[in-house]
Enzyme design. Structure first.
Site, short mmCIF file in Angstrom:
data_model
loop_
_atom_site.label_atom_id
_atom_site.label_comp_id
_atom_site.label_asym_id
_atom_site.label_seq_id
_atom_site.Cartn_x
_atom_site.Cartn_y
_atom_site.Cartn_z
N HIS A 51 18.03 2.05 29.24
CA HIS A 51 17.65 1.15 28.15
C HIS A 51 18.11 1.70 26.80
CE1 HIS A 51 14.67 -1.70 26.22
NE2 HIS A 51 14.85 -0.82 25.24
N GLU A 52 17.80 2.96 26.56
CA GLU A 52 18.16 3.54 25.26
C GLU A 52 19.67 3.66 25.10
OE1 GLU A 52 16.09 3.63 22.98
OE2 GLU A 52 14.32 3.36 24.23
N PRO A 103 0.83 -1.20 0.00
CA PRO A 103 0.00 0.00 0.00
C PRO A 103 0.86 1.26 0.00
CG PRO A 103 -0.75 -1.53 1.68
CD PRO A 103 0.51 -2.10 1.11
N LYS A 154 0.34 2.67 -6.81
CA LYS A 154 -0.34 1.89 -7.84
C LYS A 154 -1.48 2.69 -8.46
CE LYS A 154 -1.08 -1.45 -4.91
NZ LYS A 154 -0.31 -0.93 -3.77
N THR A 155 -2.28 3.31 -7.60
CA THR A 155 -3.38 4.13 -8.10
C THR A 155 -2.83 5.27 -8.95
OG1 THR A 155 -4.49 3.64 -6.03
CG2 THR A 155 -5.46 5.33 -7.41
N HIS A 166 21.12 0.39 24.05
CA HIS A 166 21.08 0.18 22.60
C HIS A 166 22.22 0.94 21.92
CE1 HIS A 166 17.25 -1.83 22.23
NE2 HIS A 166 16.55 -0.82 22.72
N ASP A 219 11.78 -4.84 21.10
CA ASP A 219 13.15 -5.24 20.75
C ASP A 219 13.24 -6.75 20.61
OD1 ASP A 219 13.75 -2.61 21.16
OD2 ASP A 219 14.46 -2.93 23.22
#
Ligand code: ADP
Ligand code: ZN
Length: 667
Positions: A448-449, A229, A233-234, A452, A525
């Site tokens: 936590h961030e 989507p 296409k349209t 990462h 995660d």
């Protein structure tokens, strides 16, 4: 998917006969409803007004008259209503009116004399005034008319809201839209060069069908546009109509789903008739999978859909392609389509409309910024790089958001910051103002961030971190770490994927090291890590145990890349073990890396808590300061050094640059 504003002004060329009979039906229904309502109201009114009246005989009336209980009398068409004197000591219910039947043999003149004698007032005119006809008109005709008016107003507003008549019964939502000229050309469609190339022939055919028919060539009657989507296409279908300068008819398959038997089929017939009248023309069927799904007899099937599909097949076979009608259909699930639709002479051509690559995204941004004033600092290449995985509709949305932001801030041009900010809006939702995290929660999210970010920043083979934030977003993410690829990648080596796994698990690892707890914040995660690990084991041939054996196949590369296991059950369960082992070792690596740099983790987490959002550069200045003291302690993620065989780009789309986290339960 048909979010083109032009559609609103299109006329609806559905057949007039059908509309007429429907109108008559509707008026009949309204009249009956109004009659019933009037009858009900009359009955209720009569019984209500009678409730106050007590019936007495004529003798009783004369008695009361003699006793001086009557104050006045009203002559009505069928009765005498008698008002008692208020002083008379009667219970509440009897104090209002007395009632008696109106006697035929009663002489009004004589009665009036009697009343005068008792000095009782009376209204005599009432009897003459209300002729039966007037009564009838007032108690029946007028209410019926009023009711009819009310009902038809109600119906009309309901029709508008629901897009169908009589609460959606009998009238369908499926509307055929027609545009004489779409005004869309290939220049409006960015990228998609292969798709355009396949469509050029169709345009040429629509321009002069004689050229083809003279030689005896048969052109395909239809082509299937396949893609996710929002990939355009349209837009492509409209561009074909625009380039060929022919009318564009469109209808969406999903509108047929809730229809009554027969309506869908007649709509399809209608559509083809209309198109044949003005041929050459383009017919576009959006979401054809809604009608064209494989006919299954397992659950008794869906009569309506089957009829619609059969009608569609009949129309495709029936029309004469030399007239110049071409059918384009769009779907993102070609594999569920009925085989009959894909047979030669029907939709036997497939045109893949892919998610745009870097160049495609850049061009899409260019197309959508054509009419937008851009500031000097705008670098669309950078935005294109950051939006790997986005489709055309996302990018159009992004540009519009940026323009709105510039207007909000009272500027005359869109700058790079607007584009970057709306990139976050489109991908991670808008900044949440109201969410309040407790201090502990905030600390956990920060660690936590940073977990990462640090696992990624401390290793080779990673995409640089560009931003870390603990400002919650409406998407539900309490914070996220954004990694921006330096260049678009279609191939990933095993090392890179292992580091990606470690990075994904770094959030949970930090939580465990610092707080000794596991929170729900890592669920997204874990989801993504598991999915990646599963692909590595079952599709990419990256496990020692199974080597190059493919354990699953991609069943649907166009939609979500969902896979099917194609191995023995016991193999599948040992594959699960292998996935678990891979995840566990990556988690252990992430933990080790963070433990080795514990003070760095604390420092950056503290800094993030203060500033809430930090850039990749700020992160790297911390990291570089530390790694200079400890030269070359960078661990290599436990990779075995063998680069992976070429992974299919479709199978491993470039990783989304944002790692949003689920909110902890109950917050
Ligand atoms: P689909 O039919 O594939 O779901 P649409 O054609 O309806 O997607 O696309 C929605 C909108 O996204 C378009 O109106 C257009 O603004 C934008 N868009 C999508 N793909 C492209 C593209 N390749 N070039 C330019 N704009 C695009
Ligand atoms: Zn996370």
């Amino acid at each position: 998917m048909n979010n083109d504003p032009n559609n609103q002004n299109n006329k609806n060329p559905s057949s007039n006969q059908e509309d007429d009979s429907r109108k008559v039906k509707r008026i009949l229904v309204l009249i009956v409803a109004a009659l019933i309502a009037t009858l009900l109201i009359n009955t209720v009114y009569t019984s209500l007004s009678n409730a106050y009246l007590q019936k007495i005989t004529y003798t009783e009336f004369l008695e009361k008259l003699d006793n001086g209980e009557v104050s006045s009398v009203e002559f009505q068409s069928d009765r005498l209503v008698i008002l008692p004197r208020s002083e008379s000591e009667k219970p509440e219910s009897q104090r209002r009116y007395f009632y008696t039947g109106w006697f035929e043999n009663l002489d009004p003149a004589e009665l009036m004399k009697t009343l005068d004698a008792h000095s009782v007032t009376y209204s005599r005119a009432v009897v003459e005034q209300t002729s039966p006809i007037v009564t009838f008109i007032f108690s029946w005709i007028v209410p019926v008319l009023v009711m009819y008016g009310l009902f038809s107003l109600l119906m009309r507003s309901m029709t508008k809201r629901m897009g169908g008549g009589l609460g959606g019964i009998g009238e369908s939502k499926a509307k055929v839209y027609m545009e004489k000229q779409t005004g869309v050309t290939f220049a409006d469609v960015a990228g998609q060069d292969e798709a355009k190339e396949s469509l050029v022939e169709i345009i040429d055919f629509l321009h002069n069908p004689q050229k083809y028919t003279a030689i005896g060539a048969k052109l395909p009657k239809g082509a299937l546009l396949v893609g996710s989507p929002g990939t355009g296409k349209t837009l492509l279908a409209k561009a074909v109509a625009g380039e060929a300068n022919v009318p564009f008819f469109s209808i969406s398959g999903s509108d047929f789903v809730e229809m009554f038997v027969g309506v869908g089929a007649s709509r399809v017939r209608d559509l083809f008739q209309q198109a044949a009248k003005v041929a050459p023309a383009i017919i576009f069927i959006d979401e054809i999978d809604a009608i064209g799904r494989t006919r299954d007899s397992k659950f008794g099937g869906n009569d309506e859909r089957e009829q619609t599909l059969n009608q569609l097949l009949a129309e495709i076979d029936g029309f004469d392609s030399s007239k110049g009608v071409v059918i384009l259909a769009a779907t993102n699930r070609p594999e569920i389509l009925d085989k009959a639709l894909l047979r030669a002479g029907r939709f036997d051509r497939r045109i893949i409309v892919d998610r745009p690559n870097l160049a495609g995204r850049y061009q899409t941004l260019r197309v959508h910024t054509r009419n937008i004033k851009l500031a000097e600092d705008v670098d669309l290449h950078k935005i294109a790089q950051a939006t790997a995985g986005a489709v055309g509709a996302d990018l159009a949305n992004l540009v519009n958001e940026a323009a709105l932001r510039a207007v909000r801030q009272g500027r005359k041009a869109v700058n790079q910051q607007d584009l970057l900010a709306s990139f976050e809006v489109v991908i991670a939702g808008t900044e949440k103002k109201g969410t309040v995290l407790t201090d502990t929660e905030k600390r956990i999210v920060a660690y936590h961030e940073v977990g990462h970010a640090l696992v990624a920043a401390l290793q080779k083979h990673t995409q640089p971190v560009s931003k870390i934030t603990i400002v919650p977003h409406t998407s539900g993410a309490l914070g996220y770490t954004m990694q921006m690829p330096e260049e678009e990648k279609f191939l990933s080596s095993r090392e890179e994927l292992v580091v990606e796994l470690q990075t994904l698990l770094g959030g949970r690892a930090a939580e465990q090291i610092v707080f000794g707890i596991a929170t729900t914040g890592a669920s997204n995660d874990i989801d993504r890590a598991t999915e990646l690990a599963r692909k590595m084991v079952t599709q990419y041939g990256m496990s020692d145990k199974f080597g190059l054996m493919a354990l699953s196949t991609v069943s649907n590369p166009y939609l979500d890349g969902s896979t099917m296991m194609n191995c023995a059950d016991s193999t599948a369960s040992s594959a699960d073990e292998e996935i678990q082992k891979l995840l566990a070792s990556c988690f252990a690596d992430a933990k080790r890396i963070l433990q080795e740099h514990r003070s760095l983790l604390d420092e950056i987490a503290l800094y993030l808590l203060q500033k809430e959002t930090i850039t990749g550069d700020e992160l790297m200045s911390y990291v570089n300061a530390e790694t200079k003291q400890l030269p070359d302690s960078t661990p290599d993620g436990g990779a075995d050094g063998a680069p992976a065989e070429a992974a299919d780009p479709a199978e491993h789309a470039p990783a989304a640059p944002v790692q949003p986290d689920d909110p902890p339960a109950g917050s």
